[in-house]
Write a protein that holds these residues in place. Structure first.
Motif, mmCIF file in Angstrom:
data_model
loop_
_atom_site.group_PDB
_atom_site.id
_atom_site.type_symbol
_atom_site.label_atom_id
_atom_site.label_comp_id
_atom_site.label_asym_id
_atom_site.label_seq_id
_atom_site.Cartn_x
_atom_site.Cartn_y
_atom_site.Cartn_z
ATOM 1 N N VAL A 1 37.327 42.795 43.691
ATOM 2 C CA VAL A 1 37.894 41.560 44.227
ATOM 3 C C VAL A 1 39.388 41.764 44.388
ATOM 4 O O VAL A 1 40.080 42.161 43.440
ATOM 5 N N ALA A 2 39.887 41.544 45.603
ATOM 6 C CA ALA A 2 41.308 41.696 45.861
ATOM 7 C C ALA A 2 42.064 40.549 45.192
ATOM 8 O O ALA A 2 41.745 39.382 45.404
ATOM 9 N N ALA A 3 43.061 40.883 44.388
ATOM 10 C CA ALA A 3 43.791 39.878 43.626
ATOM 11 C C ALA A 3 45.274 40.192 43.668
ATOM 12 O O ALA A 3 45.682 41.356 43.714
ATOM 13 N N VAL A 4 46.079 39.145 43.653
ATOM 14 C CA VAL A 4 47.530 39.348 43.612
ATOM 15 C C VAL A 4 48.081 38.970 42.236
ATOM 16 O O VAL A 4 49.281 38.984 42.022
ATOM 17 N N SER A 5 47.178 38.664 41.323
ATOM 18 C CA SER A 5 47.598 38.267 39.984
ATOM 19 C C SER A 5 47.717 39.484 39.075
ATOM 20 O O SER A 5 47.376 40.608 39.433
ATOM 21 N N ALA A 6 48.193 39.234 37.865
ATOM 22 C CA ALA A 6 48.336 40.302 36.880
ATOM 23 C C ALA A 6 46.990 40.844 36.423
ATOM 24 O O ALA A 6 46.920 41.876 35.751
#
Length: 247
Positions: free
Chosen positions: A169-174
């Motif tokens: 899953v592409a995520a921009v979170s830590a």
């Protein structure tokens, strides 16, 4: 050479008879003539070179010259679960994803999908998306048509993605790990890779946590924030390269 997906039953006839939209395209759009060659695809991985015998807007007659099996499909199954962005963006994702080698597209309704429901994406819209995929597959030399599934709510999409050998899953979170790190940790080549990509604004943090709890790996794609229509192509290009599928 122009390529066309056809019903396998049509290839059993001698000569092969092509009717409907395909005949119109050959005669009126492409202006093909007797003696020209086309390639017919039966969606099983085989391709047939055919010589045109007669051409009219109602019916095209063709003779099979040769059967071949081009090695045009990736050795791994790529499944894209794309949260639905604005209309032109999803069409671009379908077209370019087909060229890259995606096997299955599933539209996803996420929290930030601007009030859409699966019913909004059924019927004519789904038909249009499948037509875009067919045309892209013919243009790019694919020998199997990617599947465009009906839209799913996020929870069902997560469950489906978790069934792949490798779910991402592409995520921009830590929460996200670099994609390279995930791929380098693999013990063996996966037979299938599923990727969840969020809409404009990305997935909400709780959506990323839902995917992670299901066994889907949150990943990052570098220090720059990619647009939703870019993320899947970057991720799958990296996967194909890492697994030796880009030549």
């Amino acid at each position: 050479m122009h390529r066309f997906f056809v019903d396998p039953r049509a290839l059993a006839e001698r000569p092969v008879r092509l009717r409907g939209d395909l005949a119109h395209q050959c005669a009126r759009v492409l202006r093909l003539a007797p003696g020209d060659h086309i390639m017919l695809l039966d969606n099983t991985g085989a391709a047939y070179t055919a010589c045109l015998l007669a051409v009219s807007p109602r019916e095209v007659l063709a003779e099979i010259v040769e059967r071949i099996e081009p090695q045009a499909e990736p050795g791994i199954r790529l499944e894209l679960f794309q949260a639905v962005p604005r209309a032109k963006k999803i069409e671009w994702v379908l077209q370019k994803g087909t060229e890259l080698g995606v096997s299955v597209f599933t539209p996803v309704i996420a929290e930030r999908c601007q009030g859409l429901s699966p019913a909004d994406l059924d019927g004519p819209k789904l038909d249009r998306w499948r037509k875009i995929v067919t045309e892209a597959a013919e243009q790019s030399g694919r020998t199997r048509l990617p599947v465009v599934e009906p839209a799913l709510p996020l929870a069902e999409a997560v469950a489906a993605a978790a069934c792949a050998d490798l779910g991402l899953v592409a995520a921009v979170s830590a929460e996200g790990r670099p994609l390279r790190t995930v791929l380098e940790a693999l013990d063996e080549m996966p037979a299938s890779v599923a990727l969840l990509v969020g809409p404009e604004g990305g997935f909400a943090p709780e959506e990323v946590m839902l995917a992670k709890a299901a066994g889907v790996h949150p990943i990052t794609l570098g220090p720059r924030v990619l647009r939703t229509e870019t993320a899947a192509l970057v991720a799958f290009s990296a996967v194909l390269y890492a697994l030796g599928e880009l030549g």
